[in-house]
Motif scaffolding. Sequence first.
Motif, PDB file in Angstrom:
ATOM      1  N   THR A  84       0.822  -1.206   0.000  1.00 42.41           N
ATOM      2  CA  THR A  84       0.000   0.000   0.000  1.00 42.41           C
ATOM      3  C   THR A  84       0.860   1.262   0.000  1.00 42.41           C
ATOM      4  OG1 THR A  84      -1.562  -1.240   1.344  1.00 42.41           O
ATOM      5  CG2 THR A  84      -1.916   1.120   1.201  1.00 42.41           C
ATOM      6  N   VAL A  85       0.422   2.250  -0.754  1.00 38.04           N
ATOM      7  CA  VAL A  85       0.959   3.606  -0.621  1.00 38.04           C
ATOM      8  C   VAL A  85      -0.091   4.388   0.162  1.00 38.04           C
ATOM      9  CG1 VAL A  85       1.668   5.700  -1.827  1.00 38.04           C
ATOM     10  CG2 VAL A  85       2.228   3.460  -2.789  1.00 38.04           C
ATOM     11  N   PHE A  86       0.285   4.791   1.395  1.00 38.90           N
ATOM     12  CA  PHE A  86      -0.690   5.425   2.279  1.00 38.90           C
ATOM     13  C   PHE A  86      -0.873   6.891   1.932  1.00 38.90           C
ATOM     14  CE2 PHE A  86       0.592   1.660   4.445  1.00 38.90           C
ATOM     15  CZ  PHE A  86      -0.520   1.258   5.164  1.00 38.90           C
ATOM     16  N   GLN A  87      -2.022   7.396   2.327  1.00 41.32           N
ATOM     17  CA  GLN A  87      -2.350   8.795   2.024  1.00 41.32           C
ATOM     18  C   GLN A  87      -1.320   9.758   2.605  1.00 41.32           C
ATOM     19  OE1 GLN A  87      -6.311   9.885   3.141  1.00 41.32           O
ATOM     20  NE2 GLN A  87      -6.187  11.825   2.068  1.00 41.32           N
ATOM     21  N   SER A  88      -0.912   9.502   3.857  1.00 40.80           N
ATOM     22  CA  SER A  88       0.095  10.363   4.493  1.00 40.80           C
ATOM     23  C   SER A  88       1.507   9.840   4.225  1.00 40.80           C
ATOM     24  CB  SER A  88      -0.148  10.399   5.991  1.00 40.80           C
ATOM     25  OG  SER A  88       0.089   9.111   6.519  1.00 40.80           O
ATOM     26  N   LEU A 139      12.824  15.558   2.876  1.00 40.68           N
ATOM     27  CA  LEU A 139      12.345  15.463   1.497  1.00 40.68           C
ATOM     28  C   LEU A 139      11.127  16.346   1.274  1.00 40.68           C
ATOM     29  CD1 LEU A 139      12.487  11.620   0.815  1.00 40.68           C
ATOM     30  CD2 LEU A 139      14.305  13.307   0.641  1.00 40.68           C
ATOM     31  N   SER A 140      10.916  16.708   0.006  1.00 44.38           N
ATOM     32  CA  SER A 140       9.705  17.449  -0.363  1.00 44.38           C
ATOM     33  C   SER A 140       8.535  16.470  -0.466  1.00 44.38           C
ATOM     34  CB  SER A 140       9.918  18.137  -1.704  1.00 44.38           C
ATOM     35  OG  SER A 140       9.959  17.156  -2.732  1.00 44.38           O
ATOM     36  N   GLN A 145       6.427  11.068  -1.691  1.00 43.55           N
ATOM     37  CA  GLN A 145       5.459  10.223  -2.381  1.00 43.55           C
ATOM     38  C   GLN A 145       6.168   9.167  -3.219  1.00 43.55           C
ATOM     39  OE1 GLN A 145       4.125  10.515  -5.883  1.00 43.55           O
ATOM     40  NE2 GLN A 145       1.926  10.325  -5.567  1.00 43.55           N
ATOM     41  N   ARG A 146       7.274   9.564  -3.863  1.00 43.93           N
ATOM     42  CA  ARG A 146       8.010   8.585  -4.665  1.00 43.93           C
ATOM     43  C   ARG A 146       8.685   7.538  -3.780  1.00 43.93           C
ATOM     44  NH1 ARG A 146      11.748  11.764  -8.335  1.00 43.93           N
ATOM     45  NH2 ARG A 146      10.980  13.607  -7.236  1.00 43.93           N
ATOM     46  N   VAL A 147       9.140   7.951  -2.596  1.00 44.35           N
ATOM     47  CA  VAL A 147       9.728   6.972  -1.672  1.00 44.35           C
ATOM     48  C   VAL A 147       8.660   5.955  -1.260  1.00 44.35           C
ATOM     49  CG1 VAL A 147      10.766   6.628   0.598  1.00 44.35           C
ATOM     50  CG2 VAL A 147      11.483   8.553  -0.810  1.00 44.35           C
ATOM     51  N   ALA A 168      -1.811  15.174  -1.126  1.00 45.19           N
ATOM     52  CA  ALA A 168      -0.965  16.121  -0.399  1.00 45.19           C
ATOM     53  C   ALA A 168      -0.108  16.965  -1.343  1.00 45.19           C
ATOM     54  CB  ALA A 168      -0.063  15.362   0.579  1.00 45.19           C
ATOM     55  N   LEU A 169      -0.238  16.756  -2.646  1.00 48.27           N
ATOM     56  CA  LEU A 169       0.600  17.493  -3.605  1.00 48.27           C
ATOM     57  C   LEU A 169      -0.159  18.694  -4.155  1.00 48.27           C
ATOM     58  CD1 LEU A 169       1.949  14.442  -5.630  1.00 48.27           C
ATOM     59  CD2 LEU A 169       2.927  15.506  -3.607  1.00 48.27           C
ATOM     60  N   ASP A 170       0.597  19.722  -4.564  1.00 46.70           N
ATOM     61  CA  ASP A 170      -0.099  20.884  -5.132  1.00 46.70           C
ATOM     62  C   ASP A 170      -0.550  20.561  -6.565  1.00 46.70           C
ATOM     63  OD1 ASP A 170       1.904  21.962  -7.132  1.00 46.70           O
ATOM     64  OD2 ASP A 170       3.112  21.966  -5.307  1.00 46.70           O
TER      65      ASP A 170
END
Lengths: 346, 262
Positions: A84-88, A139-140, A145-147, A168-170
């Motif tokens: 899973t890639v979590f929202q936070s 990290l930004s 997100q990529r990590v 969470a990204l612009d």
Amino acid sequence: MNAQVGKGLTVRGIDKRFGLFRALADVTLQVHEGEFFTLLGPSGCGKTTLLRIIAGLELPDAGQVVLGGQDITSLPANKRQVNTVFQSYALFPHLNIFENVAFGLRSRKFTQEEIQSRVNRRLEMLGLEEMDRRYPHQLSGGQKQRVALARALVNEPDVLLLDEPMSALDARLRAQVQEELRRLQRKLGQTFILVTHDQAEALVVSDRIAVMNQGRIIQFGTPKDVYERPENQFVAEFLGAANLLHGRGVDKGIETAIGFFHLGQTPPWDQGTVAIRPERIRIASQSPARNGVRARVRETIYRGPNLDLWLEPGPLRVRTPSQRDYESGEEIWLELPPEGLVILDE
Amino acid sequence: MRRTHPLISAAALLTMGFLYLPLLSVAVFSVNATRYGLVWRGFTLDWYIQLVHNEFILEAAWNTLVLAVASTLVATVFGTVLAIGLDRFPWSKRTNTFLDIVLHVPVVIPDIILAAALVVAFGLLRALSSVFEPGLFNMIIGHITFQIAFVALVVRSRLVSIGREIEEAARDLFASTPYILRRITLPLLLPGIVAGAMLAFTLSLDDFVISFFTAGPESVTLPLFIFAAVRRGVTPQIHALSTLVVLITVILIIGMERFTRK
């Protein structure tokens, strides 16, 4: 039901309650191997709960989750070939980027060389090779997100779950990341399931979309299907703007307050609704042969490439390329072509 | 910036003075070169040097240290386990409220009540074993009983701030429960555990009431020694000793602040 192909995922009759609240009601869906599948719906529609059930972080009250022909409903999250890639992002703040990505491999006791090569390959693939000794707080948002993506993908899961990973990204970065995600999924050929409330995002990335509302799946289809042929009012309005015309169903047409419109087929109801997207309404220079409406411009909204006109009667919204200006009060002819009018379920 | 009303500044200064002047005056008298009176007679460290040569004080210091270290070690382990159990186990709402109250009782209960209860409890236990004669062992147990709650509260607040998603991510990445505990939860919890331990340590260091009720003749601690000595008249050594205890406490509290802020 067809025999399960490869590592496809089937969810059958899932029910989940939180106290009195029914989060999921008899949800059934099938995700094919290598497909980019999206669960789209407003917040609170149960999409994240469904994702958590697939991940093994939540147990359903009823129903089954079947992965590659094996029933995994009661298998805990750490025993499933699902990541899973979590929202936070939920990166481990005390571990550096390399160790974050390596975590899943270390849990499963991979050898050091194996870990080294797999992690480095993923970091390189996602342009993070310079970051491996940094910590998450350095990290930004886009890098984090990529990590999170690398940390999940390094395990080569049968299914990758993404829980609103772009929220969470612009806006600018989000559009770019959506396209990257799309390309990445194509390249890897892995099964992705994305949860989002952003219809534009769903249209960009998905092979197929399931639109959810109030714990149920309302419509399945390709992005084009759900956008162009919504089956009901909820889907029509959730996926972008739609003009809704209520009226009486007649032979191959509908009788509305603003006139009679030809439809491709006869509606299955006596009283009902048809929908048309604002960009499907044409502006004509003279009275069209059929499905014409004489309308007066009430308001114009400039949107860059497009111009939105709000018109009376209706109100109708029309989206037109913004080459020509319209005056408020100007009278124009509209044509609502039959192929643009979609008959909605009652 | 907004200007503060002079009255408010004055009230703040008075409050600070009220809190710290007694401590400060003790510190000043501890380096005053006179045995009696309130007159400044010059700087000296004699009283501190005499402390080191006083056998009773050295023994009391040693007892205090043993008591604080032993009770803190045990209380930290139990308090941490308790906090994890309270926060991470899916208790029902009602049980959770109940446990929360139980956890706060030792914090808000007056020391004297807890001390009296301990006297009764040890009295009963003495019927079973002579281990429970008044003395250092009883004092350690007594200190642990109130320290656990403090450690658990500090550790639990840290657990709440970490949240559950990180542990879920670890589970999603094939980690078993012991592996999550070892590689994720405990490392992230460490600042909270250290802060809890430091708090417990300072509480034990300057506890008087519980110690007084559970101590035996061989287990005099610094607070007990000071209490007994003051009844015979305040000497400059007592000032020096008190200053040292306050200094150690202050250092520990600053250390704890540093750790929790991280």
